[in-house]
Design an enzyme around this catalytic site. Structure first.
Site, mmCIF file in Angstrom:
data_model
loop_
_atom_site.group_PDB
_atom_site.id
_atom_site.type_symbol
_atom_site.label_atom_id
_atom_site.label_comp_id
_atom_site.label_asym_id
_atom_site.label_seq_id
_atom_site.Cartn_x
_atom_site.Cartn_y
_atom_site.Cartn_z
ATOM 1 N N GLU A 57 1.438 -1.548 -0.299
ATOM 2 C CA GLU A 57 0.162 0.443 -0.102
ATOM 3 C C GLU A 57 1.180 0.811 -0.232
ATOM 4 O O GLU A 57 0.138 1.871 -0.151
ATOM 5 C CB GLU A 57 -1.238 0.087 1.404
ATOM 6 C CG GLU A 57 -1.834 -1.109 0.995
ATOM 7 C CD GLU A 57 -2.881 -1.206 0.455
ATOM 8 O OE1 GLU A 57 -2.642 -0.408 -0.319
ATOM 9 O OE2 GLU A 57 -3.413 -2.521 -0.123
ATOM 10 N N HIS A 75 2.111 1.886 -4.026
ATOM 11 C CA HIS A 75 0.369 2.893 -4.086
ATOM 12 C C HIS A 75 0.774 3.805 -3.948
ATOM 13 O O HIS A 75 -0.124 5.374 -4.964
ATOM 14 C CB HIS A 75 -1.123 2.214 -3.990
ATOM 15 C CG HIS A 75 -1.216 0.733 -4.491
ATOM 16 N ND1 HIS A 75 -1.549 0.304 -5.762
ATOM 17 C CD2 HIS A 75 -2.047 -0.071 -3.420
ATOM 18 C CE1 HIS A 75 -1.072 -0.505 -6.093
ATOM 19 N NE2 HIS A 75 -1.724 -1.792 -5.117
#
Length: 262
Positions: free
Chosen positions: A64, A67
């Protein structure tokens, strides 16, 4: 006039400071890895469980984070204020889905699948290529982590390790390989579809959008079919064989991971 930049700078440092939650996960992985390497037989199975769980959670944070970093570089400046750069999994859009659901997938099937994602404000990002790169960044983090876990086998460093430590290492590597490959499938709700989506006609995107919340669950159900499961894991072990991870290591790691089974 000189006070505002100082406040912004301090806030920026806080929003980028590594979270104690992430450091705790890393410490649990290091401690359980040390216990396995030092060969404490009375706690082997639970040490494998703790090593794999903490390593898997750490990889989710890095997934994450990748991202978030890509989104920030592509123009979504809201990423920093949301705390995504602190590597704290509790900051995700849905912390329960981000942590618990992937662990359920691991326990039930030994499959690495992502959970809930960071919230990217896509309207702030310009250009289809940037949108694709933001989606691709997470699986690429899994690829890097998988290679890092398999290199000790390729280079012969793992030969002198305790056998159970090698099993745990191989199983964690398998989770990364499955996470990278499965998440790159062009299925709505997965990052592979996110890479492809900006290049699809608007009408196609609108038709597929309702299926996004169920994409990950649908993949897991399909992979739970015995014939598909065997075919899939044969391919995963082939990939690991490229890095000279011995056949069966990941399987034995999964067996030890499930310490509640005798």
């Amino acid at each position: 006039m000189s006070v505002t930049p100082i406040r912004v700078s301090r806030r920026g440092r806080l929003n980028r400071r590594i979270s104690p939650v992430f450091l705790g996960i890393a410490a649990a992985m290091a401690a359980s890895g040390w216990a396995l390497a030092a060969d404490y037989p009375s706690h082997t199975r639970f040490a494998v469980f703790l090593f794999v769980v903490s390593g898997w959670l750490l990889s989710l944070c890095l997934h994450e984070y990748a991202h978030a970093r890509a989104a920030l570089a592509s123009g979504d400046l809201s990423i920093e204020d949301k705390g995504y750069l602190t590597l704290n999994p509790l900051k995700y859009a849905n912390a329960g889905l981000s942590i618990l659901l992937p662990l359920v997938f691991v326990v039930l099937g030994g499959i690495g699948l992502p959970g809930g994602a960071v919230e990217v404000e896509r309207h702030r990002i310009r250009g289809r290529l940037r949108h694709s790169l933001v989606s691709a960044a997470g699986p690429l983090a899994n690829v890097v982590f998988a290679v890092a876990l398999m290199l000790p086998f390729s280079l012969g460093w793992a030969d002198g390790w305790q056998l159970e430590f090698r099993f745990a290492f191989a199983f964690l590597a398998l989770l990364q390989v499955t996470a990278a490959i499965v998440n790159l499938l062009p299925v709505p709700g997965l990052d592979g579809y996110g890479v492809l989506e900006p290049w699809l006609p608007r009408s196609v995107r609108q038709q597929l959008a309702p299926f996004a919340p169920f994409g990950m669950l649908a993949v897991f159900v399909v992979l739970y079919i015995q014939a598909v499961n065997h075919w899939f894991f044969d391919r995963m072990y082939t990939v690991m064989g490229w890095f000279h991870v011995p056949d069966g290591y990941a399987y034995y790691g999964y067996t030890l991971f499930r310490f509640w089974h005798h």
